[in-house]
Design a protein around this motif. Structure first.
Motif: not given
Length: 375
Positions: A270-271, A274, A364, A367-368, A371
């Motif tokens: 997920r990262l 980023i 999640d 990470c949200s 981001e």
């Protein structure tokens, strides 16, 4: 969300942990009960060494090893500049001189090139006698032990592996705490394998060293605790903590190390692209005491940490200050240019929630926020 959720682990193993504690209470063998030797045998088997000696905590574990090796004033002990204070504290406690070495930016662990430079510098100055290297398995990742052993052999130095954060990791199948002439770990509650208080252990294949350590940790005992053949300390793991650790070690082996690596992979997915995520060299396996990302600068790091806090997500900075800038070591002379990597890491690292019971939904959510903040 918890940074390291110990409560969810307890709830899952509540019956087994409560039963183990109750057995100790019923038997009333609170010191040196049968659970101590049982745990030591299980830990030694897991790591793959002949001997495990439990003690009061991870700091005492290192102190006991340095005591047994006769480390004293005039001796130089080499260790990373980017680590927790106790790794250097135990050296000064013995009257020896800690020599801090910069770390590798990718792994956070001891830079072996700079290590050899530091050893040669001490030899050239001729004021101290190089004796020991203490590599730290930081954030769960084993240090470059093969190269460190090569350097130690070259300069006739002893190696004490500080595996307080590394228990459960390995290099090509050889487990952390199985490297060096001796190794130590900590059972502080937040460590990869933690108890419900303080605790520590020493690992070694040296039977003579193991015998000496078992004496030193109980007032320098000989045949029994009233036969004192040397000056020692009082540094025992209590039976209740051993009983708890036996239950938790089983869970650790069966699924926790694997599950924490599952969380690592989810974070990385997920990262990716980023932020800079943890680097694990080929052949290495981490037990992820921490999942630590790198930001571009201190302002960005501090801003992200504030944003996470705003969203109810805990994070930590390990470490805000390098060893060579700790006031306790102000009597030593240093050149800041020798620690450029450590200085930068102290301004840019941030550790995110990480434990075997971390849900995909929590990952999640973390990470949200990252981001969104970094665009």
């Amino acid at each position: 969300m918890e940074f390291r959720d110990l409560n969810i682990q307890y709830k899952r193993y509540k019956k087994d942990i409560d039963t183990a504690i109750q057995e100790v209470l019923s038997n009333a063998n609170f010191i040196s009960g049968k659970e101590i030797k049982e745990l030591e045998a299980q830990l030694a088997e897991y790591v793959g060494v002949k001997h495990c000696i439990t003690c009061a905590n991870g700091t005492e574990a290192m102190t006991l090893v340095l005591m047994s090796w006769g480390i004293k004033e005039g001796d130089a002990v080499f260790l990373p500049d980017f680590t927790f204070f106790s790794t250097g504290e135990v050296v000064s406690y013995r009257g020896a001189t800690p020599v801090f070495v910069d770390v590798d930016r990718e792994t956070f662990n001891l830079d072996t090139v700079k290590l050899e430079i530091a050893i040669n510098k001490v030899l050239e100055e001729g004021k101290l006698t190089p004796k020991v290297i203490i590599p730290v398995d930081l954030f769960g990742l084993p240090a470059n032990h093969n190269k460190i052993k090569e350097i130690a052999n070259k300069y006739n130095l002893l190696v004490l592996e500080d595996g307080a954060q590394g228990f459960g990791g390995h290099i090509n199948g050889k487990r952390a705490c199985g490297f060096g002439d001796a190794a130590t770990t900590s059972f502080f509650p937040a460590k990869p394998l933690g108890c419900y208080g303080d605790g520590g252990a020493i690992f070694t294949n040296d039977s003579e060293l193991a015998s000496l350590l078992n004496s030193l940790k109980v007032h320098g005992k000989g045949e029994n605790k009233y036969d004192n053949v040397r000056i020692g300390v009082n540094s025992r793991l209590d039976t209740i903590q051993a009983a708890i650790l036996k239950v938790k070690l089983k869970a650790f082996i069966e699924h926790e190390v694997e599950d924490v690596n599952r969380a690592y992979n989810l974070y990385n997915e997920r990262l990716a692209g980023i932020v800079e995520t943890p680097y694990i060299p080929e052949g290495y396996y981490s037990s992820f005491a921490q999942y630590t990302i790198k930001l571009q600068n201190k302002e960005q790091r501090d801003g992200l940490q504030a944003k996470l806090k705003e969203k109810g997500i805990p994070s930590m900075v390990y470490y805000v200050k390098p060893m060579h800038k700790q006031e306790a070591f102000s009597y030593l002379e240093f050149n800041d240019q020798d620690f450029e990597v450590t200085e930068r890491l102290c301004h840019t690292v941030l550790s995110l929630p990480m434990h075997p019971y971390l849900s995909e939904e929590d990952i999640d959510a973390v990470c949200s926020v990252i981001e969104g903040y970094l665009g």
